[in-house]
Design a protein around this motif. Structure first.
Motif, short mmCIF file in Angstrom:
data_model
loop_
_atom_site.label_atom_id
_atom_site.label_comp_id
_atom_site.label_asym_id
_atom_site.label_seq_id
_atom_site.Cartn_x
_atom_site.Cartn_y
_atom_site.Cartn_z
N TYR A 102 62.23 -33.36 11.42
CA TYR A 102 60.63 -33.05 12.51
C TYR A 102 60.27 -32.05 12.69
O TYR A 102 60.53 -30.93 11.86
CB TYR A 102 62.31 -33.07 14.07
CG TYR A 102 63.01 -33.93 13.36
CD1 TYR A 102 63.31 -35.68 13.90
CD2 TYR A 102 64.59 -34.14 12.97
CE1 TYR A 102 63.98 -36.93 13.77
CE2 TYR A 102 65.79 -35.60 12.97
CZ TYR A 102 64.90 -36.65 13.22
OH TYR A 102 65.83 -37.49 13.66
N TYR A 155 59.92 -36.02 17.73
CA TYR A 155 60.83 -35.28 17.22
C TYR A 155 62.94 -35.46 17.84
O TYR A 155 63.48 -34.66 17.74
CB TYR A 155 60.50 -34.05 18.40
CG TYR A 155 59.26 -33.21 18.42
CD1 TYR A 155 59.37 -32.41 18.13
CD2 TYR A 155 58.40 -33.45 19.06
CE1 TYR A 155 58.12 -31.02 17.48
CE2 TYR A 155 57.13 -32.74 19.34
CZ TYR A 155 57.03 -31.85 18.12
OH TYR A 155 55.78 -30.62 18.10
N GLY A 156 62.46 -37.04 18.03
CA GLY A 156 63.51 -37.74 17.75
C GLY A 156 63.86 -38.54 18.71
O GLY A 156 62.91 -38.87 18.40
N GLN A 157 65.61 -38.81 18.44
CA GLN A 157 66.02 -40.36 20.46
C GLN A 157 65.83 -39.40 21.57
O GLN A 157 66.41 -37.94 21.41
CB GLN A 157 66.96 -40.66 19.71
CG GLN A 157 67.02 -41.64 18.20
CD GLN A 157 68.44 -42.04 17.73
OE1 GLN A 157 69.00 -40.95 17.74
NE2 GLN A 157 68.00 -42.58 17.28
N TRP A 183 59.66 -40.70 13.97
CA TRP A 183 60.57 -40.53 15.03
C TRP A 183 59.66 -39.77 16.39
O TRP A 183 60.66 -39.36 17.40
CB TRP A 183 61.48 -40.27 14.81
CG TRP A 183 62.55 -40.96 13.70
CD1 TRP A 183 62.30 -40.63 12.36
CD2 TRP A 183 63.71 -42.12 14.73
NE1 TRP A 183 62.80 -42.53 12.45
CE2 TRP A 183 63.56 -43.15 13.34
CE3 TRP A 183 63.97 -42.41 16.05
CZ2 TRP A 183 64.62 -43.78 13.60
CZ3 TRP A 183 64.80 -42.80 16.04
CH2 TRP A 183 65.11 -44.14 14.59
N ALA A 197 65.96 -33.91 22.47
CA ALA A 197 66.22 -35.11 21.78
C ALA A 197 67.32 -34.31 20.48
O ALA A 197 67.44 -33.78 20.27
CB ALA A 197 64.65 -34.98 21.36
N ARG A 198 68.36 -36.61 20.65
CA ARG A 198 68.66 -35.84 19.21
C ARG A 198 68.14 -36.98 18.35
O ARG A 198 66.81 -36.66 17.47
CB ARG A 198 69.74 -37.41 19.71
CG ARG A 198 71.25 -37.33 20.35
CD ARG A 198 71.96 -37.51 19.91
NE ARG A 198 71.17 -39.21 19.73
CZ ARG A 198 71.31 -40.38 20.74
NH1 ARG A 198 71.30 -40.17 21.78
NH2 ARG A 198 71.01 -41.21 20.54
N ARG A 199 68.50 -35.29 16.87
CA ARG A 199 68.24 -35.60 16.14
C ARG A 199 68.60 -35.54 14.30
O ARG A 199 69.76 -34.78 14.93
CB ARG A 199 67.37 -34.61 15.33
CG ARG A 199 65.99 -33.77 16.24
CD ARG A 199 64.97 -32.82 16.49
NE ARG A 199 65.65 -31.82 16.96
CZ ARG A 199 65.06 -31.34 18.64
NH1 ARG A 199 64.09 -32.78 18.38
NH2 ARG A 199 64.91 -30.93 19.27
N SER A 200 68.62 -36.46 13.62
CA SER A 200 69.56 -36.56 12.50
C SER A 200 69.41 -35.84 11.59
O SER A 200 68.48 -34.97 11.48
CB SER A 200 69.17 -38.31 11.69
OG SER A 200 69.35 -38.06 10.71
N GLU A 243 67.02 -36.40 8.41
CA GLU A 243 65.21 -36.27 8.54
C GLU A 243 64.44 -34.70 8.99
O GLU A 243 65.58 -33.98 9.48
CB GLU A 243 65.10 -37.30 9.96
CG GLU A 243 65.53 -38.83 10.04
CD GLU A 243 64.24 -39.87 9.64
OE1 GLU A 243 63.17 -38.73 9.39
OE2 GLU A 243 64.60 -40.81 9.07
#
Length: 557
Positions: A535, A542-544, A540, A527-530, A533
């Motif tokens: 996680y 674990y992300g996008q 969200w 997953a993509r993570r900011s 944030e």
């Protein structure tokens, strides 16, 4: 008429250990390895008796969970990669929903034949049920192709999707590209298997105080649909990805419901992926939470009931070890007084100054979870502010959650005055292993306001992942195209990505024993993570979702 269709019989979930006691004629419908349905003659009982059975024996009621960019999830990058080029070939997509418009071009091959392997329409009783099932009609690929060639297709295959939700969800996963409208499903070369759910029985709606015209489905039919999809997958010998874009606010929100726990089991089997929607309850104000740690050991909270709310239920789930009593007061302050926990007693309260009737089941031990459950059901509740006092029985600190029905079962005019947006993931999204998908707006990179928030009531990290869910292009009945928004659409988007990984693993032979749970872990890792944030988090997960990241991680190995 088969008892599973007959409104004079309740469908009761029981353990298979208990089946021999009831197994006479068509009293039993096999559900799963653990449970079956027993069909019990309904008598004219007071709603208080919950039909003479424990709360967890009745199937929960489920509602629909949806009302753009493929690039946002890295799908285009993977599909343009000549070594990957994953379009779902050799993988089946199973959707349990409102059916499908099988005439739509999105579900046909280039030569006009259908991509649908089978449709099990639970609502039509004129055809032949699938092997091992006792109701509905099954239509296979040959019959559907024959219908597509005929002048009057619906005379041969009368299955339609009058709602449009199932058609939209299926097309987001697997719709054929339409260049003019820049529409494409994620895995347009996959095969499709459809279960069209029948509506919940009238007697179940009556039991849980749901309006007779509310569009909802019962848990047991979704379970039967899941088993059907498994059997088709085994029979054809291909992996399957199942998408459940439905949800329920009934139960303890801890993954212990029968459907949640069954999907948790199924997704650990090789060649079966499962994605479920997180729910659209985040901003609906239908969840309340309280923790009272200091004297006086009671908590007062308020619920506004709208004008047109003839029937309504509400569930309160306290945490062990403390037990609580409940006191319900109408807008003009008529009170039930304290209702204490008991084993199976139910109290009925008729208010003098309004037409309102309230039933309270304060169940000290709900069988499935072992927790206390307070079920409050309202008939003709007076519009306005209702008051509740939860009070410790043993003078100890206590905390509890309270939920109202999901989806369109109630109006948006009924809500808690001091709501809590967390712990609003609907069932079966609170189960351990299925991929629970929340929705974000892929144009602004912000979470959708309605997306349900985690975690589960037992602290399990849910949702798992966020996927695009804002105005996703989709097919709608009548050979038209539209958009779908919500966590149902997001779970369909994620199902397409699961199918891409499944194609890489099983038909292409890279990892033939891959389970859906394995794929979910890969998706979470990729997953993509900011950077702003922490996680996992309850918004969200674990992300996008990002399949390109996932495959880059695999190539490094």
């Amino acid at each position: 008429m088969s008892k599973i269709l007959d409104n004079d019989y309740y469908d009761i979930i029981l353990s298979n250990i208990s089946v021999p006691a009831f197994d006479k004629g068509d009293n039993i419908t096999f559900l799963t390895e653990r449970n079956s349905l027993v069909h019990v003659l309904r008598t004219d009982m007071d709603p208080c008796s919950l039909g003479g059975q424990p709360y967890n024996a009745f199937p929960a009621l489920y509602t629909l969970e949806s009302t753009i960019s493929i690039e946002k999830s890295g799908i285009g990058t993977v599909q343009r990669n000549p070594f990957l080029g994953l379009f779902g070939r050799g993988v089946m997509i199973g959707v349990i929903d409102t059916g499908i418009d099988y005439l739509h071009e999105a579900f046909r091959n280039n030569d006009g034949t259908t991509r649908i392997q089978t449709i099990w329409d639970q609502t039509i009783q004129t055809g032949t049920p699938p092997d091992g099932f006792t109701f509905g009609s099954e239509y296979n690929r040959d019959t559907i192709n024959q219908a597509l060639r005929s002048e009057d297709p619906l005379s041969l295959v009368p299955s339609v999707d009058s709602n449009g939700h199932g058609t939209a969800i299926t097309s987001i996963i697997a719709g054929k590209p339409n260049e003019d409208l820049t529409f494409s499903g994620i895995v347009p070369e996959s095969d499709i298997v459809i279960v069209k759910l029948k509506e919940a029985k009238k007697n179940l709606k009556e039991l849980f105080f749901v309006k007779p015209n509310a569009y909802c489905f019962q848990e047991s039919d979704i379970l039967l649909g899941t088993r059907y999809l498994q059997l088709i997958s085994q029979k054809i010998g291909r992996p399957i990805v199942i998408c459940v874009a439905l949800g329920s606010n009934q139960g303890g929100h801890d993954g212990r419901g029968i459907l949640s726990s069954y999907l948790t089991y199924v997704v650990q089997l090789p060649g079966i992926g499962v994605t479920v929607s997180a729910g659209n309850e985040g901003n609906k104000r239908r969840h309340y939470f309280n923790s009272t740690t200091t004297p006086p050991l009671y908590n007062d909270f308020e619920l506004r009931i709208g004008e047109n709310e003839p029937l309504l239920w509400m569930e309160i789930w306290p945490y062990a070890p403390e037990r609580i009593s409940i006191d319900v007061s109408s807008p003009n302050r008529e009170s039930t007084q304290r209702v204490f926990p008991t084993i199976n007693e139910c109290r009925k309260f008729e208010f003098i100054f309004t037409q309102s009737i309230v039933w309270v089941n304060n169940i000290v031990l709900e069988e499935e979870t072992g927790d206390q459950l307070i079920l409050i059901r309202f008939q003709n509740p007076a519009a306005g502010i209702w008051y509740f006092r939860a009070q410790s029985v043993g003078n100890e600190p206590f905390s509890f959650h309270c939920w109202l029905p999901s989806g369109d079962l109630i109006s948006n005019d009924t809500f808690f005055l001091n709501p809590n947006p967390d712990t609003t993931i609907t069932s079966p999204g609170n189960g351990v292993n299925q991929l629970t998908v929340t929705a974000y707006n892929q144009l602004t990179d912000s979470i959708l306001g309605e997306s349900s928030r985690g975690y589960a009531r037992n602290g399990l990290v849910k949702p798992d992942i966020a996927a695009p869910g804002f105005e996703l292009p989709c097919a709608v009945p009548g050979n038209l195209y539209g958009t779908a928004t919500g966590t149902g659409a997001a779970s369909a988007h994620a199902a397409g990505i699961v199918a891409m990984v499944m194609e890489w693993a099983v038909p292409r032979g890279n990892y033939p024993s891959m389970t859906g749970n394995d794929i979910n872990r890969l998706i979470i890792r990729g997953a993509r993570r900011s950077t702003t944030e922490v996680y996992p988090n309850n918004v969200w997960g674990y992300g996008q979702i990002d399949i390109n990241n996932l495959f880059q991680g695999l190539t490094n190995i």
